[in-house]
Design a protein around this motif. Structure first.
Motif, PDB file in Angstrom:
ATOM      1  N   GLN A 101     -24.768  -4.628 -44.386  1.00 38.24           N
ATOM      2  CA  GLN A 101     -25.984  -4.769 -43.579  1.00 38.24           C
ATOM      3  C   GLN A 101     -25.681  -4.945 -42.093  1.00 38.24           C
ATOM      4  OE1 GLN A 101     -28.911  -4.379 -45.102  1.00 38.24           O
ATOM      5  NE2 GLN A 101     -27.852  -4.199 -47.059  1.00 38.24           N
ATOM      6  N   ARG A 102     -24.434  -4.753 -41.696  1.00 39.31           N
ATOM      7  CA  ARG A 102     -24.029  -5.073 -40.324  1.00 39.31           C
ATOM      8  C   ARG A 102     -23.521  -3.842 -39.586  1.00 39.31           C
ATOM      9  NH1 ARG A 102     -20.701 -10.341 -41.215  1.00 39.31           N
ATOM     10  NH2 ARG A 102     -20.954 -10.556 -38.978  1.00 39.31           N
ATOM     11  N   ALA A 103     -23.532  -3.912 -38.266  1.00 44.27           N
ATOM     12  CA  ALA A 103     -23.078  -2.795 -37.430  1.00 44.27           C
ATOM     13  C   ALA A 103     -21.562  -2.878 -37.242  1.00 44.27           C
ATOM     14  CB  ALA A 103     -23.775  -2.843 -36.083  1.00 44.27           C
ATOM     15  N   ILE A 104     -20.870  -1.834 -37.672  1.00 42.19           N
ATOM     16  CA  ILE A 104     -19.418  -1.770 -37.595  1.00 42.19           C
ATOM     17  C   ILE A 104     -19.046  -0.731 -36.532  1.00 42.19           C
ATOM     18  CG2 ILE A 104     -17.313  -1.212 -38.873  1.00 42.19           C
ATOM     19  CD1 ILE A 104     -19.131  -1.836 -41.453  1.00 42.19           C
ATOM     20  N   THR A 105     -18.157  -1.119 -35.634  1.00 43.74           N
ATOM     21  CA  THR A 105     -17.668  -0.188 -34.616  1.00 43.74           C
ATOM     22  C   THR A 105     -16.159  -0.091 -34.737  1.00 43.74           C
ATOM     23  OG1 THR A 105     -19.441  -0.883 -33.122  1.00 43.74           O
ATOM     24  CG2 THR A 105     -17.616   0.356 -32.147  1.00 43.74           C
ATOM     25  N   VAL A 143     -11.662  -4.123 -35.925  1.00 44.15           N
ATOM     26  CA  VAL A 143     -12.914  -3.404 -35.668  1.00 44.15           C
ATOM     27  C   VAL A 143     -13.875  -4.434 -35.078  1.00 44.15           C
ATOM     28  CG1 VAL A 143     -12.578  -1.769 -37.573  1.00 44.15           C
ATOM     29  CG2 VAL A 143     -13.864  -3.867 -37.981  1.00 44.15           C
ATOM     30  N   MET A 144     -15.041  -3.982 -34.672  1.00 44.05           N
ATOM     31  CA  MET A 144     -16.080  -4.932 -34.273  1.00 44.05           C
ATOM     32  C   MET A 144     -17.184  -4.897 -35.314  1.00 44.05           C
ATOM     33  SD  MET A 144     -16.408  -4.916 -30.127  1.00 44.05           S
ATOM     34  CE  MET A 144     -16.648  -3.175 -29.867  1.00 44.05           C
ATOM     35  N   ILE A 145     -17.598  -6.079 -35.724  1.00 42.87           N
ATOM     36  CA  ILE A 145     -18.724  -6.218 -36.637  1.00 42.87           C
ATOM     37  C   ILE A 145     -19.783  -7.000 -35.881  1.00 42.87           C
ATOM     38  CG2 ILE A 145     -19.539  -7.138 -38.833  1.00 42.87           C
ATOM     39  CD1 ILE A 145     -16.651  -6.772 -39.891  1.00 42.87           C
ATOM     40  N   ASP A 146     -20.909  -6.348 -35.654  1.00 46.25           N
ATOM     41  CA  ASP A 146     -21.971  -6.923 -34.821  1.00 46.25           C
ATOM     42  C   ASP A 146     -21.420  -7.389 -33.477  1.00 46.25           C
ATOM     43  OD1 ASP A 146     -23.860  -6.433 -36.805  1.00 46.25           O
ATOM     44  OD2 ASP A 146     -23.650  -8.418 -37.688  1.00 46.25           O
ATOM     45  N   GLY A 147     -20.497  -6.608 -32.906  1.00 43.74           N
ATOM     46  CA  GLY A 147     -19.950  -6.880 -31.587  1.00 43.74           C
ATOM     47  C   GLY A 147     -18.831  -7.902 -31.533  1.00 43.74           C
ATOM     48  N   VAL A 148     -18.417  -8.417 -32.685  1.00 46.32           N
ATOM     49  CA  VAL A 148     -17.363  -9.428 -32.742  1.00 46.32           C
ATOM     50  C   VAL A 148     -16.108  -8.807 -33.351  1.00 46.32           C
ATOM     51  CG1 VAL A 148     -16.707 -11.671 -33.727  1.00 46.32           C
ATOM     52  CG2 VAL A 148     -19.070 -11.277 -32.992  1.00 46.32           C
ATOM     53  N   ALA A 149     -14.962  -9.023 -32.705  1.00 48.94           N
ATOM     54  CA  ALA A 149     -13.703  -8.499 -33.235  1.00 48.94           C
ATOM     55  C   ALA A 149     -13.417  -9.121 -34.592  1.00 48.94           C
ATOM     56  CB  ALA A 149     -12.558  -8.786 -32.263  1.00 48.94           C
ATOM     57  N   ALA A 150     -13.046  -8.272 -35.559  1.00 44.70           N
ATOM     58  CA  ALA A 150     -12.796  -8.740 -36.923  1.00 44.70           C
ATOM     59  C   ALA A 150     -11.665  -7.923 -37.538  1.00 44.70           C
ATOM     60  CB  ALA A 150     -14.065  -8.601 -37.761  1.00 44.70           C
ATOM     61  N   CYS A 158      -0.275  -5.591 -41.517  1.00 43.37           N
ATOM     62  CA  CYS A 158       0.246  -6.627 -42.410  1.00 43.37           C
ATOM     63  C   CYS A 158      -0.576  -6.783 -43.684  1.00 43.37           C
ATOM     64  CB  CYS A 158       0.282  -7.955 -41.664  1.00 43.37           C
ATOM     65  SG  CYS A 158      -1.367  -8.582 -41.217  1.00 43.37           S
ATOM     66  N   GLY A 159      -1.828  -6.398 -43.664  1.00 40.44           N
ATOM     67  CA  GLY A 159      -2.698  -6.572 -44.822  1.00 40.44           C
ATOM     68  C   GLY A 159      -3.158  -8.003 -45.017  1.00 40.44           C
ATOM     69  N   LEU A 160      -2.847  -8.875 -44.065  1.00 36.96           N
ATOM     70  CA  LEU A 160      -3.183 -10.297 -44.171  1.00 36.96           C
ATOM     71  C   LEU A 160      -4.083 -10.791 -43.032  1.00 36.96           C
ATOM     72  CD1 LEU A 160       0.419 -11.549 -44.998  1.00 36.96           C
ATOM     73  CD2 LEU A 160      -1.463 -11.216 -46.622  1.00 36.96           C
ATOM     74  N   GLY A 161      -4.494  -9.900 -42.152  1.00 37.36           N
ATOM     75  CA  GLY A 161      -5.327 -10.298 -41.024  1.00 37.36           C
ATOM     76  C   GLY A 161      -4.562 -10.991 -39.918  1.00 37.36           C
ATOM     77  N   GLU A 162      -3.244 -10.826 -39.888  1.00 35.79           N
ATOM     78  CA  GLU A 162      -2.407 -11.537 -38.926  1.00 35.79           C
ATOM     79  C   GLU A 162      -1.989 -10.708 -37.713  1.00 35.79           C
ATOM     80  OE1 GLU A 162      -1.517 -14.786 -39.103  1.00 35.79           O
ATOM     81  OE2 GLU A 162      -2.682 -15.021 -40.938  1.00 35.79           O
ATOM     82  N   ALA A 182     -10.326  -5.874 -40.358  1.00 37.46           N
ATOM     83  CA  ALA A 182     -10.878  -5.066 -41.440  1.00 37.46           C
ATOM     84  C   ALA A 182     -10.067  -5.132 -42.727  1.00 37.46           C
ATOM     85  CB  ALA A 182     -11.007  -3.610 -40.992  1.00 37.46           C
ATOM     86  N   CYS A 183      -8.801  -5.532 -42.645  1.00 35.26           N
ATOM     87  CA  CYS A 183      -7.972  -5.546 -43.853  1.00 35.26           C
ATOM     88  C   CYS A 183      -8.310  -6.701 -44.793  1.00 35.26           C
ATOM     89  CB  CYS A 183      -6.486  -5.574 -43.499  1.00 35.26           C
ATOM     90  SG  CYS A 183      -5.896  -7.133 -42.802  1.00 35.26           S
ATOM     91  N   VAL A 184      -8.987  -7.717 -44.302  1.00 37.57           N
ATOM     92  CA  VAL A 184      -9.281  -8.886 -45.140  1.00 37.57           C
ATOM     93  C   VAL A 184     -10.784  -9.075 -45.388  1.00 37.57           C
ATOM     94  CG1 VAL A 184      -7.159 -10.126 -44.577  1.00 37.57           C
ATOM     95  CG2 VAL A 184      -9.188 -10.443 -43.141  1.00 37.57           C
ATOM     96  N   ILE A 185     -11.587  -8.118 -44.969  1.00 40.54           N
ATOM     97  CA  ILE A 185     -13.034  -8.207 -45.150  1.00 40.54           C
ATOM     98  C   ILE A 185     -13.462  -7.188 -46.195  1.00 40.54           C
ATOM     99  CG2 ILE A 185     -15.273  -7.838 -44.024  1.00 40.54           C
ATOM    100  CD1 ILE A 185     -13.906  -8.717 -41.405  1.00 40.54           C
TER     101      ILE A 185
END
Length: 177
Positions: free
Chosen positions: A85-89, A66-73, A56-60, A75-78
């Motif tokens: 400086q963070r770990a991306i998986t 993806v995970m950023i520092d182990g947290v689901a996030a 969607c390109g809106l984070g919806e 990627a289209c809105v970040i």
């Protein structure tokens, strides 16, 4: 109108490009992008990591999770520059071809895919959930996955896959002890 055109031209000026390092799947990778380029576009276009999908390109919808520092996030809105400086998986970094992550294996075991477009988000969200909550209840699973859209209707298979992933993660933890 002229003001918007001037801002846009300034934004995409080569002078506004930034070269920086992202830590993706345990490796430091140098990228070049504008400060506001989404992490999703950098992952897919610069690093050829195609697990995260553009939905969607809106984070919806969750397809880009993806995970950023182990947290689901989402990627289209970040902006990628903001997480340098963070770990991306990404999905590619969860496991290897010869040693899949238990969540990846569970989704295969339970055949929890139809078109597969939502799979990246479902798997990444599940992996993040199980890091924080190794034995989630059905309600906790549903709540965690509620932001991920599946248009094919494989919801039951996905829930079975998450439950199977819980079993596989527990078995893996026991084997390591």
């Amino acid at each position: 109108m002229k003001m918007m055109a001037q801002q846009s031209a300034t934004t995409v000026s080569p002078a506004n490009l930034r070269r920086y390092v992202l830590k993706v799947n345990g490796e430091e990778r140098e990228v070049t992008s504008y400060r506001d380029t989404s992490l999703l576009l950098v992952l897919r276009n610069e690093l050829s990591l195609n697990g995260p999908k553009y939905g969607c390109g809106l984070g919806e919808c969750g397809a880009c999770t993806v995970m950023i520092d182990g947290v689901a996030a989402r990627a289209c809105v970040i902006p990628a520059y903001g997480v340098r400086q963070r770990a991306i998986t990404t999905l590619e970094g969860l496991g290897q071809r010869d040693a899949l992550h238990p969540v990846q294996q569970a989704f295969i075991d339970e055949q929890a895919a139809q078109c597969g477009y939502c799979l990246n988000g479902m798997i990444m969200t599940t992996a993040a959930l199980l890091q924080d909550l190794p034995c989630p209840s059905d309600q906790q699973i549903r709540s965690a996955l509620s932001g991920n859209l599946c248009r094919c209707g494989t919801h039951q298979e996905i829930l079975c896959a998450v439950k199977r992933a819980v079993q596989l993660c527990l078995e893996q933890a026991e084997a390591q002890q």
